[in-house]
Design a protein around this motif. Structure first.
Motif, mmCIF file in Angstrom:
data_model
loop_
_atom_site.group_PDB
_atom_site.id
_atom_site.type_symbol
_atom_site.label_atom_id
_atom_site.label_comp_id
_atom_site.label_asym_id
_atom_site.label_seq_id
_atom_site.Cartn_x
_atom_site.Cartn_y
_atom_site.Cartn_z
ATOM 1 N N LYS A 86 4.324 0.416 1.659
ATOM 2 C CA LYS A 86 5.089 1.432 2.385
ATOM 3 C C LYS A 86 5.957 2.344 1.531
ATOM 4 C CE LYS A 86 5.262 -1.495 6.442
ATOM 5 N NZ LYS A 86 6.091 -2.305 7.304
ATOM 6 N N ALA A 87 6.149 2.042 0.261
ATOM 7 C CA ALA A 87 7.029 2.880 -0.563
ATOM 8 C C ALA A 87 6.428 4.270 -0.719
ATOM 9 C CB ALA A 87 7.244 2.233 -1.927
ATOM 10 N N GLN A 88 7.276 5.267 -0.739
ATOM 11 C CA GLN A 88 6.794 6.645 -0.878
ATOM 12 C C GLN A 88 6.392 6.968 -2.308
ATOM 13 O OE1 GLN A 88 9.930 9.091 0.683
ATOM 14 N NE2 GLN A 88 9.220 8.841 2.783
ATOM 15 N N ASP A 89 7.123 6.425 -3.277
ATOM 16 C CA ASP A 89 6.865 6.734 -4.679
ATOM 17 C C ASP A 89 5.712 5.872 -5.207
ATOM 18 O OD1 ASP A 89 7.993 8.161 -7.144
ATOM 19 O OD2 ASP A 89 7.814 6.080 -7.816
ATOM 20 N N PRO A 90 4.696 6.476 -5.823
ATOM 21 C CA PRO A 90 3.565 5.692 -6.328
ATOM 22 C C PRO A 90 3.951 4.718 -7.436
ATOM 23 C CG PRO A 90 3.312 8.013 -6.904
ATOM 24 C CD PRO A 90 4.497 7.905 -6.008
ATOM 25 N N MET A 91 4.969 5.057 -8.227
ATOM 26 C CA MET A 91 5.400 4.132 -9.275
ATOM 27 C C MET A 91 6.031 2.876 -8.673
ATOM 28 S SD MET A 91 4.580 5.194 -12.280
ATOM 29 C CE MET A 91 5.692 4.380 -13.393
ATOM 30 N N VAL A 92 6.727 3.037 -7.562
ATOM 31 C CA VAL A 92 7.315 1.878 -6.886
ATOM 32 C C VAL A 92 6.195 1.012 -6.320
ATOM 33 C CG1 VAL A 92 8.755 1.138 -4.942
ATOM 34 C CG2 VAL A 92 9.495 3.029 -6.400
ATOM 35 N N ARG A 93 5.185 1.643 -5.711
ATOM 36 C CA ARG A 93 4.057 0.864 -5.178
ATOM 37 C C ARG A 93 3.337 0.121 -6.307
ATOM 38 N NH1 ARG A 93 3.113 5.788 -2.459
ATOM 39 N NH2 ARG A 93 1.195 6.153 -3.640
ATOM 40 N N ALA A 94 3.129 0.791 -7.431
ATOM 41 C CA ALA A 94 2.442 0.151 -8.560
ATOM 42 C C ALA A 94 3.280 -0.997 -9.120
ATOM 43 C CB ALA A 94 2.153 1.181 -9.650
ATOM 44 N N THR A 95 4.580 -0.812 -9.205
ATOM 45 C CA THR A 95 5.452 -1.881 -9.712
ATOM 46 C C THR A 95 5.472 -3.065 -8.750
ATOM 47 O OG1 THR A 95 6.807 -0.239 -10.850
ATOM 48 C CG2 THR A 95 7.781 -2.405 -10.509
ATOM 49 N N ALA A 96 5.435 -2.784 -7.459
ATOM 50 C CA ALA A 96 5.403 -3.875 -6.479
ATOM 51 C C ALA A 96 4.109 -4.677 -6.618
ATOM 52 C CB ALA A 96 5.543 -3.310 -5.074
ATOM 53 N N ILE A 97 3.005 -3.991 -6.823
ATOM 54 C CA ILE A 97 1.734 -4.705 -7.006
ATOM 55 C C ILE A 97 1.756 -5.496 -8.305
ATOM 56 C CG2 ILE A 97 -0.741 -4.381 -7.404
ATOM 57 C CD1 ILE A 97 -0.562 -2.069 -5.370
ATOM 58 N N ARG A 98 2.299 -4.902 -9.341
ATOM 59 C CA ARG A 98 2.407 -5.625 -10.611
ATOM 60 C C ARG A 98 3.288 -6.859 -10.454
ATOM 61 N NH1 ARG A 98 3.328 -3.013 -16.424
ATOM 62 N NH2 ARG A 98 1.204 -2.415 -15.923
ATOM 63 N N SER A 99 4.366 -6.730 -9.693
ATOM 64 C CA SER A 99 5.260 -7.870 -9.460
ATOM 65 C C SER A 99 4.541 -8.976 -8.697
ATOM 66 C CB SER A 99 6.506 -7.421 -8.695
ATOM 67 O OG SER A 99 7.230 -6.493 -9.457
ATOM 68 N N LEU A 100 3.750 -8.592 -7.698
ATOM 69 C CA LEU A 100 2.968 -9.597 -6.963
ATOM 70 C C LEU A 100 1.946 -10.263 -7.882
ATOM 71 C CD1 LEU A 100 2.422 -7.564 -3.696
ATOM 72 C CD2 LEU A 100 3.682 -9.726 -3.890
ATOM 73 N N ASN A 101 1.358 -9.490 -8.760
ATOM 74 C CA ASN A 101 0.394 -10.023 -9.710
ATOM 75 C C ASN A 101 1.078 -11.011 -10.652
ATOM 76 O OD1 ASN A 101 -1.838 -10.481 -11.313
ATOM 77 N ND2 ASN A 101 -1.770 -8.498 -12.313
ATOM 78 N N ARG A 102 2.240 -10.648 -11.160
ATOM 79 C CA ARG A 102 2.963 -11.544 -12.061
ATOM 80 C C ARG A 102 3.404 -12.808 -11.346
ATOM 81 N NH1 ARG A 102 7.455 -8.551 -15.213
ATOM 82 N NH2 ARG A 102 7.595 -10.612 -16.186
ATOM 83 N N ALA A 103 3.680 -12.688 -10.049
ATOM 84 C CA ALA A 103 4.078 -13.855 -9.262
ATOM 85 C C ALA A 103 2.875 -14.717 -8.878
ATOM 86 C CB ALA A 103 4.815 -13.409 -8.003
#
Length: 143
Positions: A86-103
């Motif tokens: 749901k984040a508007q900024d693509p960098m925030v969406r990418a960081t969220a996916i990276r965080s899920l991946n790291r988790a």
């Protein structure tokens, strides 16, 4: 060649110049150093994740949390999933996916598959990398 001025007043001027340069050039670095020596504050960083007025602050909060063991578990991973979708900024969406991946959040594979259709190439790349670590047969077609 003249000798350098080594009076206390000249040393004080040099020290003041160095401090001004450190302050101007290194505010970000000095803040990071302060964070490293301060107590762990998950509440503050969790609040940063919700600051949608500044995407850089959101990303900083996520990256801080995912570096800690508690940040790789719910409720944090639930917030990462929301931001990935749901984040508007693509960098925030990418960081969220990276965080899920790291988790290594296996419950996020549907989020990764959905992110493969994101308009941002960076988000799609992070989703593909996450699916490499957490494969799902449902991702074959979108990939």
């Amino acid at each position: 060649m003249t000798k350098p001025d080594r009076t206390p007043a000249s040393r004080n001027r040099w020290a003041a110049c160095v401090l001004v340069l450190l302050f101007v050039a290194g505010c970000e670095s000095s803040r990071e150093i302060g964070d490293r020596f301060s107590s762990d504050n998950p509440g503050r960083n969790a609040r940063l994740m919700f600051d949608d007025s500044n995407p850089d602050i959101q990303r900083r909060g996520m990256l801080y949390l995912v570096d800690r063991p508690y940040g790789r578990k719910p409720p944090y991973t639930t917030v990462y999933q929301e931001l990935a979708l749901k984040a508007q900024d693509p960098m925030v969406r990418a960081t969220a996916i990276r965080s899920l991946n790291r988790a290594r959040d296996a419950s996020a594979t549907k989020v990764f598959i959905t992110a493969l259709n994101d308009p941002s190439p960076l988000v799609r790349l992070e989703a593909a990398k996450a699916l490499y670590r957490l494969p799902d047969p449902n991702a074959i077609q979108p990939l």
